[in-house]
Design a protein around this motif. Sequence first.
Motif, PDB file in Angstrom:
ATOM      1  N   GLY A 154       0.807  -1.201   0.000  1.00  0.00           N
ATOM      2  CA  GLY A 154       0.000   0.000   0.000  1.00  0.00           C
ATOM      3  C   GLY A 154       0.842   1.253   0.000  1.00  0.00           C
ATOM      4  N   SER A 155       2.013   1.171   0.624  1.00  0.00           N
ATOM      5  CA  SER A 155       2.965   2.277   0.616  1.00  0.00           C
ATOM      6  C   SER A 155       4.373   1.706   0.639  1.00  0.00           C
ATOM      7  CB  SER A 155       2.743   3.202   1.820  1.00  0.00           C
ATOM      8  OG  SER A 155       2.940   2.494   3.027  1.00  0.00           O
ATOM      9  N   ALA A 156       5.268   2.356  -0.095  1.00  0.00           N
ATOM     10  CA  ALA A 156       6.661   1.936  -0.157  1.00  0.00           C
ATOM     11  C   ALA A 156       7.517   3.176  -0.349  1.00  0.00           C
ATOM     12  CB  ALA A 156       6.881   0.950  -1.300  1.00  0.00           C
ATOM     13  N   VAL A 157       8.792   3.062  -0.017  1.00  0.00           N
ATOM     14  CA  VAL A 157       9.715   4.181  -0.208  1.00  0.00           C
ATOM     15  C   VAL A 157      11.007   3.668  -0.837  1.00  0.00           C
ATOM     16  CG1 VAL A 157       8.787   5.581   1.678  1.00  0.00           C
ATOM     17  CG2 VAL A 157      10.619   3.929   2.149  1.00  0.00           C
ATOM     18  N   ILE A 158      11.689   4.568  -1.563  1.00  0.00           N
ATOM     19  CA  ILE A 158      12.967   4.250  -2.189  1.00  0.00           C
ATOM     20  C   ILE A 158      13.754   5.543  -2.340  1.00  0.00           C
ATOM     21  CG2 ILE A 158      11.966   4.420  -4.510  1.00  0.00           C
ATOM     22  CD1 ILE A 158      14.033   2.325  -5.427  1.00  0.00           C
ATOM     23  N   GLY A 159      15.067   5.473  -2.184  1.00  0.00           N
ATOM     24  CA  GLY A 159      15.885   6.660  -2.381  1.00  0.00           C
ATOM     25  C   GLY A 159      17.089   6.684  -1.465  1.00  0.00           C
ATOM     26  N   PRO A 160      17.738   7.855  -1.326  1.00  0.00           N
ATOM     27  CA  PRO A 160      18.893   7.971  -0.431  1.00  0.00           C
ATOM     28  C   PRO A 160      18.494   7.656   1.006  1.00  0.00           C
ATOM     29  CG  PRO A 160      18.697   9.909  -1.864  1.00  0.00           C
ATOM     30  CD  PRO A 160      17.434   9.123  -2.016  1.00  0.00           C
ATOM     31  N   LYS A 161      19.372   7.012   1.736  1.00  0.00           N
ATOM     32  CA  LYS A 161      19.064   6.647   3.116  1.00  0.00           C
ATOM     33  C   LYS A 161      18.695   7.891   3.930  1.00  0.00           C
ATOM     34  CE  LYS A 161      21.937   2.482   3.327  1.00  0.00           C
ATOM     35  NZ  LYS A 161      23.125   1.828   3.934  1.00  0.00           N
ATOM     36  N   GLY A 162      17.536   7.838   4.566  1.00  0.00           N
ATOM     37  CA  GLY A 162      17.062   8.955   5.356  1.00  0.00           C
ATOM     38  C   GLY A 162      16.299   9.991   4.568  1.00  0.00           C
TER      39      GLY A 162
ATOM     40  N   VAL B 283      14.639  13.626  -9.481  1.00  0.00           N
ATOM     41  CA  VAL B 283      15.468  12.427  -9.423  1.00  0.00           C
ATOM     42  C   VAL B 283      14.565  11.202  -9.402  1.00  0.00           C
ATOM     43  CG1 VAL B 283      17.230  11.184  -8.129  1.00  0.00           C
ATOM     44  CG2 VAL B 283      17.236  13.687  -8.164  1.00  0.00           C
ATOM     45  N   GLY B 284      14.892  10.206 -10.208  1.00  0.00           N
ATOM     46  CA  GLY B 284      14.113   8.982 -10.243  1.00  0.00           C
ATOM     47  C   GLY B 284      14.897   7.810  -9.687  1.00  0.00           C
ATOM     48  N   TYR B 285      14.181   6.830  -9.127  1.00  0.00           N
ATOM     49  CA  TYR B 285      14.815   5.644  -8.547  1.00  0.00           C
ATOM     50  C   TYR B 285      14.077   4.398  -9.024  1.00  0.00           C
ATOM     51  CZ  TYR B 285      16.492   9.261  -5.374  1.00  0.00           C
ATOM     52  OH  TYR B 285      17.035  10.419  -4.862  1.00  0.00           O
ATOM     53  N   LEU B 286      14.842   3.376  -9.346  1.00  0.00           N
ATOM     54  CA  LEU B 286      14.291   2.119  -9.805  1.00  0.00           C
ATOM     55  C   LEU B 286      15.109   0.994  -9.200  1.00  0.00           C
ATOM     56  CD1 LEU B 286      12.265   0.722 -11.800  1.00  0.00           C
ATOM     57  CD2 LEU B 286      14.055   0.895 -13.533  1.00  0.00           C
ATOM     58  N   GLY B 287      14.429  -0.020  -8.659  1.00  0.00           N
ATOM     59  CA  GLY B 287      15.159  -1.107  -8.025  1.00  0.00           C
ATOM     60  C   GLY B 287      14.536  -2.461  -8.279  1.00  0.00           C
ATOM     61  N   THR B 288      15.322  -3.499  -8.078  1.00  0.00           N
ATOM     62  CA  THR B 288      14.810  -4.869  -8.118  1.00  0.00           C
ATOM     63  C   THR B 288      15.379  -5.649  -6.935  1.00  0.00           C
ATOM     64  OG1 THR B 288      16.618  -5.615  -9.562  1.00  0.00           O
ATOM     65  CG2 THR B 288      14.545  -4.969 -10.623  1.00  0.00           C
TER      66      THR B 288
ATOM     67  N   VAL C  93       9.990  -5.577  -8.475  1.00  0.00           N
ATOM     68  CA  VAL C  93      10.467  -4.306  -9.005  1.00  0.00           C
ATOM     69  C   VAL C  93       9.856  -3.198  -8.161  1.00  0.00           C
ATOM     70  CG1 VAL C  93      10.477  -2.764 -11.005  1.00  0.00           C
ATOM     71  CG2 VAL C  93      10.601  -5.231 -11.344  1.00  0.00           C
ATOM     72  N   ILE C  94      10.637  -2.172  -7.860  1.00  0.00           N
ATOM     73  CA  ILE C  94      10.114  -1.001  -7.157  1.00  0.00           C
ATOM     74  C   ILE C  94      10.550   0.244  -7.909  1.00  0.00           C
ATOM     75  CG2 ILE C  94      12.106  -1.075  -5.576  1.00  0.00           C
ATOM     76  CD1 ILE C  94      10.316   0.375  -3.501  1.00  0.00           C
ATOM     77  N   ALA C  95       9.626   1.195  -8.101  1.00  0.00           N
ATOM     78  CA  ALA C  95       9.909   2.436  -8.808  1.00  0.00           C
ATOM     79  C   ALA C  95       9.409   3.615  -8.002  1.00  0.00           C
ATOM     80  CB  ALA C  95       9.229   2.428 -10.176  1.00  0.00           C
TER      81      ALA C  95
END
Length: 276
Positions: free
Chosen positions: A227-235, A266-271, A257-259
């Motif tokens: 329902g909610s997620a976060v991604i990016g620089p720590k903190g 700035v954009g972030y994409l992860g797996t 996959v998380i976007a």
Amino acid sequence: MKICKIAVLQCFLLVVGCGGSGSDLNTLSNAQPQNGGGSEVSPPGGFRLVETLFDGQSAVRFFVPSEPAVYTGIVEDQTIASELYNGSLHDIKDTKSSKVGDRFFVEREALSSQGKDVLINISGLDLSADGSEYASRLYIEIEGGHKGYLISGTPVEVLPKAQVTYSGFIEIIVVDGATTRQEGNFELDIDFNKAVPSGVLSASTQDYAFAASDIQVDPKTAEFTAGSAVIGPKGHEVAGAIYGTFAGIEGQGAAGVIASTGNAAVGYLGTFIGKR
């Protein structure tokens, strides 16, 4: 909605390995060489557009019975998804491959149904000793600018019926004029004893992280979202969206996959790919 554009990923996902080739197999996204106890699960039928993202990119899920494999990911348009879903890539061959323990890395070339060159970069994890069960990340580019960033795996037949922790490796791509890629680790804790299995995800690299405290599992399809997620620089993480699935006949693996979302510059994409 703003996410990390996948067009910039090609030069960051190339892997170093030895050349390799072997016998023809149907499965595109595992390590097999190419040359030319709980809830029962039913793979989702058909092709599904889960969500339309920034600038026409799409989150998709589909099942390819001929491999068999389930796919989840983000594509710039429907060309790659259509080629994979219809099994129309051909003349598939390895150009590089390597393996460290149960992790594998493969670069492949193929031709599309329209005769266009296709580049496929795979990083994955064997879930069985013979490599027949797996979970993997694919970056795919078809000549003409069609690109996709997906995870794939062996369909689940039965999910666990216990509290389970999955762990493994991640990658986070950061696009802010220059592009940064870092690898790290994750843990996904899921309580499958619940009628609707749920849990938490945490992952980090040296400088970046992603997380979700409300992972929700669909026990009928072995898919999960948050329902909610976060991604990016720590903190300083920003809002994100997760599209995941379990993999392996008995749900031995998990991948997703998380976007990042929103209108940040700035954009972030992860797996993430791992196993219990």
